[in-house]
Design a protein around this motif. Structure first.
Motif, PDB file in Angstrom:
ATOM      1  N   LYS B   2     -40.291  65.238   6.425  1.00  0.00           N
ATOM      2  CA  LYS B   2     -39.336  64.556   5.550  1.00  0.00           C
ATOM      3  C   LYS B   2     -38.938  65.485   4.416  1.00  0.00           C
ATOM      4  CE  LYS B   2     -40.562  59.673   5.844  1.00  0.00           C
ATOM      5  NZ  LYS B   2     -41.312  58.602   5.179  1.00  0.00           N
ATOM      6  N   ARG B   5     -36.489  68.003   5.463  1.00  0.00           N
ATOM      7  CA  ARG B   5     -35.147  67.435   5.639  1.00  0.00           C
ATOM      8  C   ARG B   5     -34.445  67.272   4.299  1.00  0.00           C
ATOM      9  NH1 ARG B   5     -34.223  62.036   8.149  1.00  0.00           N
ATOM     10  NH2 ARG B   5     -32.028  62.486   7.793  1.00  0.00           N
ATOM     11  N   ARG B   6     -35.208  66.828   3.318  1.00  0.00           N
ATOM     12  CA  ARG B   6     -34.582  66.654   1.997  1.00  0.00           C
ATOM     13  C   ARG B   6     -34.214  67.995   1.392  1.00  0.00           C
ATOM     14  NH1 ARG B   6     -38.656  62.100   0.776  1.00  0.00           N
ATOM     15  NH2 ARG B   6     -40.008  63.809   0.186  1.00  0.00           N
ATOM     16  N   ALA B   9     -31.155  69.161   3.075  1.00  0.00           N
ATOM     17  CA  ALA B   9     -29.982  68.402   2.618  1.00  0.00           C
ATOM     18  C   ALA B   9     -29.463  68.977   1.306  1.00  0.00           C
ATOM     19  CB  ALA B   9     -30.346  66.930   2.450  1.00  0.00           C
ATOM     20  N   ILE B  10     -30.383  69.306   0.397  1.00  0.00           N
ATOM     21  CA  ILE B  10     -29.977  69.893  -0.891  1.00  0.00           C
ATOM     22  C   ILE B  10     -29.293  71.242  -0.647  1.00  0.00           C
ATOM     23  CG2 ILE B  10     -30.815  70.830  -3.080  1.00  0.00           C
ATOM     24  CD1 ILE B  10     -31.666  68.128  -3.313  1.00  0.00           C
ATOM     25  N   LYS B  13     -25.812  70.812   0.865  1.00  0.00           N
ATOM     26  CA  LYS B  13     -24.923  70.303  -0.177  1.00  0.00           C
ATOM     27  C   LYS B  13     -24.490  71.429  -1.100  1.00  0.00           C
ATOM     28  CE  LYS B  13     -25.707  69.548  -4.199  1.00  0.00           C
ATOM     29  NZ  LYS B  13     -26.571  69.486  -5.343  1.00  0.00           N
ATOM     30  N   LEU B  16     -21.914  73.621   0.589  1.00  0.00           N
ATOM     31  CA  LEU B  16     -20.609  72.950   0.639  1.00  0.00           C
ATOM     32  C   LEU B  16     -19.917  73.056  -0.713  1.00  0.00           C
ATOM     33  CD1 LEU B  16     -21.324  69.662   2.622  1.00  0.00           C
ATOM     34  CD2 LEU B  16     -19.747  71.490   3.260  1.00  0.00           C
ATOM     35  N   LEU B 208     -29.454  61.628  -8.675  1.00  0.00           N
ATOM     36  CA  LEU B 208     -30.355  62.393  -7.803  1.00  0.00           C
ATOM     37  C   LEU B 208     -31.822  62.063  -8.082  1.00  0.00           C
ATOM     38  CD1 LEU B 208     -30.000  64.404  -5.577  1.00  0.00           C
ATOM     39  CD2 LEU B 208     -30.135  66.254  -7.245  1.00  0.00           C
ATOM     40  N   ILE B 209     -32.180  61.880  -9.349  1.00  0.00           N
ATOM     41  CA  ILE B 209     -33.586  61.624  -9.641  1.00  0.00           C
ATOM     42  C   ILE B 209     -33.971  60.183  -9.353  1.00  0.00           C
ATOM     43  CG2 ILE B 209     -33.861  63.485 -11.324  1.00  0.00           C
ATOM     44  CD1 ILE B 209     -33.473  61.528 -13.541  1.00  0.00           C
ATOM     45  N   THR B 210     -32.999  59.349  -9.014  1.00  0.00           N
ATOM     46  CA  THR B 210     -33.342  57.983  -8.599  1.00  0.00           C
ATOM     47  C   THR B 210     -33.680  57.950  -7.111  1.00  0.00           C
ATOM     48  OG1 THR B 210     -31.449  57.494  -9.989  1.00  0.00           O
ATOM     49  CG2 THR B 210     -32.658  55.635  -9.161  1.00  0.00           C
ATOM     50  N   THR B 211     -33.451  59.070  -6.415  1.00  0.00           N
ATOM     51  CA  THR B 211     -33.767  59.134  -4.987  1.00  0.00           C
ATOM     52  C   THR B 211     -35.203  59.633  -4.817  1.00  0.00           C
ATOM     53  OG1 THR B 211     -33.162  61.428  -4.639  1.00  0.00           O
ATOM     54  CG2 THR B 211     -31.369  59.842  -4.634  1.00  0.00           C
ATOM     55  N   PRO B 212     -35.746  59.560  -3.600  1.00  0.00           N
ATOM     56  CA  PRO B 212     -37.131  60.013  -3.402  1.00  0.00           C
ATOM     57  C   PRO B 212     -37.294  61.535  -3.428  1.00  0.00           C
ATOM     58  CG  PRO B 212     -36.443  58.479  -1.673  1.00  0.00           C
ATOM     59  CD  PRO B 212     -35.222  58.882  -2.408  1.00  0.00           C
ATOM     60  N   VAL B 213     -36.256  62.300  -3.681  1.00  0.00           N
ATOM     61  CA  VAL B 213     -36.378  63.760  -3.640  1.00  0.00           C
ATOM     62  C   VAL B 213     -37.424  64.253  -4.647  1.00  0.00           C
ATOM     63  CG1 VAL B 213     -34.610  64.382  -5.334  1.00  0.00           C
ATOM     64  CG2 VAL B 213     -34.959  65.828  -3.359  1.00  0.00           C
ATOM     65  N   ARG B 214     -38.215  65.259  -4.228  1.00  0.00           N
ATOM     66  CA  ARG B 214     -39.280  65.788  -5.092  1.00  0.00           C
ATOM     67  C   ARG B 214     -38.780  67.007  -5.849  1.00  0.00           C
ATOM     68  NH1 ARG B 214     -44.319  63.144  -4.234  1.00  0.00           N
ATOM     69  NH2 ARG B 214     -43.632  61.304  -3.107  1.00  0.00           N
TER      70      ARG B 214
END
Ligand SMILES: Nc1ncnc2c1ncn2[C@@H]1O[C@H](COP(=O)(O)OP(=O)(O)O)[C@@H](O)[C@H]1O
Ligand SMILES: [Mg+2]
Lengths: 321, 368
Positions: B2, B5-6, B9-10, B13, B16, B208-214
């Motif tokens: 996981k 994947r995160r 994704a960063i 992004k 892009l 972004l910090i409201t997501t589960p990303v570490r």
């Protein structure tokens, strides 16, 4: 009853130096409802929401969100909440699809589920035609739909919406609220902050904030029924003279002008309020039509914040704010 | 899984966004090329055809052969002939010439007596490069045997011909490998320093910090694309250096790129560290310059490391650029291997790990 409560705060406070942005707020917010925070700019709505999301550490007091202690268990909460910030916070230089995919992956969603959710949300929020458009090239209403779509992408149990309609025209606002009700029907709890009275009236439950403190709480109907005032409107061609005639009458709590109309709050003790006011107008020979009306949320708001500011507030949180 | 994947994704992004930011994209390609050409050509010490004037008060065949000997070096172009020293000074002041050759009436007597220098060179010292050039000329490096009638054997001043030919040809060769480090320091540190602050300024961070990303996923995801970009910059500089400036590449390409990658990682994490202190993009920019200046001044790029005072050397040892310069000059010019240069490699790895740890720890998923 804990099972039906989404958020519970006890004497929750958050200060920024000397500024008491949230001052000892105790609240219980039930599940599967739209709960509103109503208050003017600077009343602490954003600070309250950020604290409940675990983004700000409380100065004192405690909060429990979906049964998790905040801010200690904030990380576990992330998967279960969606947050639509007051300011557009998606990536302006990414397209609708790219934004959605990015947040889907960051929320650990399975690729197949991401695709299915995106397809459904593009449909629900009428974004299909815009899917390859960069966010910076979209209108306020379109961005707001995108932000809501992303906030609900991972199907959170609890949704925080911070002034979601501030950059949106009235028609889109209506559509937006329709989609909120659709979400609530599916069991989502929504906490929405607003400074629009008409939006506040649509909430199931309402907390009125002023300068960081909770000044009134209840359902909009109960708040309007329990208001400690009688409400009159005065229709007149000379609102300025009418105002002068009425403002010093005993029992008048507040007067606000809305175009050719005056909106007057009177002490509930005042007997025969319509005649009382009509006589005052007649003595100054102001031609006017006086009627007693039901209190609105705005009246509730004016009454709730009156004690704090002795002077008449007028339309403290008017539509134009 | 996981987590990867995160992180990915960063990174995607980031790519892009970068591909849509023409200015930054242009900088990635433009900075190496422009800097290399500027340093390589404009700041080239090998200045020729400096315009000069002559006041020949002696007017003998000996004085004339001195002038033609000077012209033969091609360092000076004698464009103007005047009658007095004052006229020469006037020309110098208004900028018509950069150097004046003043030959006194007693020129031949001075040569034979040998107690004074025979002639004077008036130099526009406002330009340090010209001054340096003419200082070399003052040592009479030109071949005097080809100037008949001149015998300087009794005249003071040793002939230091050696100093004249060497430094010019070595500058580009020394500068290009160093430039890889300087350019990477500027771009890599700046990109990441700004990348995170920008998200904060634009408000993206709150979402972004409201997501589960570490924290570490965010940090690593942010720097991944820039590692590739940094390597592209290395390739550009190396390619230009090799073709345009004919810098010899003695070491292996794999050592060059691997060494560069270590340095890129160290610089990127330095940027992350800066972004954890900076409150705005402008502050991030200032802090980057604050790091950049000592880097080019103390790392050995501008001044020889051994000539610096002790305290400066201590400071320099903390800067990644110092270690990278040693690595890259060693590999490119002397054919050293990374394994041979392990202390420098270790220094870069240590810097990377320490800076990354601090950056991750300093980044909290909070707004307060
Ligand atoms: N990060 C901060 N630093 C200092 N003061 C803040 C900060 N955030 C909010 N405030 C102050 O707290 C008060 C409440 O602000 P806010 O929660 O944004 O209100 P609202 O969202 O209702 O407009 C305001 O006086 C504001 O200036
Ligand atoms: Mg706000």
């Amino acid at each position: 009853m804990t099972g039906d409560i989404a958020i519970r705060t006890e004497a929750l406070s958050r200060y920024f130096g000397a500024v008491k942005a949230v001052d000892s707020v105790s609240l219980e917010i039930p599940k599967a409802q739209i709960y509103g925070f109503l208050g003017p700019n600077g009343s602490g709505k954003t600070t309250m929401i950020r604290t409940l999301c675990g983004l700000l550490t409380p100065t004192s007091g405690s909060a429990e969100v979906l049964g998790l202690k905040i801010p200690d268990d904030a990380e576990a909460l992330r998967q279960r909440i969606g947050y639509m910030t007051q300011r557009f916070s998606l990536y302006e230089d990414l397209t609708v699809l790219e934004n959605m995919r990015f947040f889907g992956e960051v929320f650990d969603m399975e690729p197949a589920r991401i695709d299915a959710r995106i397809a459904a949300l593009l449909e629900d929020y009428d974004l299909g035609a815009l899917k390859d458009r960069q966010a910076r090239a979209m209108s306020g209403g379109q961005r707001q739909r995108l932000a809501l779509a992303v906030a609900t992408l991972h199907e959170p149990e609890l949704l925080f919406l911070d002034e979601p309609t501030s950059a949106v025209d009235p028609e889109n606002r209506r559509d937006f609220w329709e989609s909120l009700f659709a979400l609530v029907e599916r069991g989502t709890t929504i906490l929405v902050s607003t400074h629009y009275m008409d939006e506040a009236e649509r909430c199931h439950g309402l907390a009125i904030l002023d300068k960081g403190t909770l000044v009134a709480v209840g359902t909009p109907d109960a708040l309007m029924d329990d208001i400690k005032a009688q409400v009159l409107t005065i229709e007149t061609a000379e609102p300025a003279s009418a105002k002068r005639a009425v403002q010093d009458l005993p029992g008048v709590l507040s007067i606000a002008q809305l175009g050719q109309r005056l909106h007057v709050l009177l002490d509930p003790q005042t007997e025969e309020p319509v005649r009382h006011v009509e006589e005052a107008l007649a003595s100054r020979s102001v031609a006017a039509q006086v009627t007693q009306v039901r209190a609105s949320i705005e009246d509730v708001f004016v009454m709730a914040t009156r004690g704090k500011t002795r002077r008449q507030r007028g339309r403290a949180t008017g539509e134009a704010a | 899984m996981k987590s990867w994947r995160r992180t990915k994704a960063i990174a995607i992004k980031e790519v892009l966004q970068l591909s849509r930011d023409r200015l930054t994209f242009g900088m990635i390609i433009g900075i190496p090329i422009i800097q290399l050409l500027l340093f390589g050509f404009a700041i080239n010490q090998d200045v020729r055809h400096i315009s000069a004037g002559v006041a020949d008060l002696a007017g003998t065949s000996a004085s004339r052969s001195l002038v033609s000997a000077v012209e033969a070096t091609q360092v000076l172009d004698v464009n103007v002939h005047v009658r007095t020293g004052d006229e020469l000074e006037d020309l110098l002041r208004v900028g018509r010439i950069s150097v004046g050759i003043y030959i006194p009436p007693d020129f031949e007597r001075r040569i034979t007596r040998g107690d004074k220098t025979a002639a004077d060179l008036l130099v526009d010292a406002s330009d340090p490069v010209i001054l340096g050039q003419v200082q070399a000329l003052r040592l009479m490096p030109f071949n005097l045997r080809k100037a008949p009638g001149l015998d300087f054997t009794k005249s003071p001043g040793p002939f230091e011909i050696r100093a004249f030919y060497n430094p010019e040809r070595r500058t580009e060769v020394q500068i290009v490998p160093g430039l890889i480090g300087v350019i990477l320091t500027l771009t890599m540190v700046l990109f990441t320093a700004i990348a995170i602050v920008r998200e904060r300024e634009l408000g993206n961070m709150e979402m972004l910090i409201t997501t589960p990303v570490r924290s570490h996923e965010l940090m690593i995801g942010k720097i991944l694309p820039y590692i590739v970009i940094g390597l592209i910059q290395v390739a550009i500089i190396l390619g230009l250096g090799y073709t345009v400036f004919r810098v010899p590449i003695v070491g292996t390409l794999s050592d060059i790129f691997l060494g560069s990658m270590l340095f890129i990682c160290a610089s990127l994490t330095l940027g992350l560290l800066i972004s954890s202190f900076a409150k705005s993009q402008f502050q991030a920019f200032q802090l980057t310059l604050f790091i950049f200046l000592p880097s080019i001044l103390l790392s050995g790029f501008m001044f020889p490391f051994d000539g610096m005072p002790r305290w400066a050397q201590v400071v320099a040892e903390v800067l990644p650029l110092t270690h990278f310069l040693r690595i890259i000059r060693g590999v490119i010019l002397r054919g050293a291997t990374l394994i041979e240069m392990w202390p420098e490699v270790l220094a870069l790895i240590t810097f990377f790990i320490v800076a990354m740890t601090i950056a991750v720890l300093r980044f909290t998923k909070r707004l307060d």
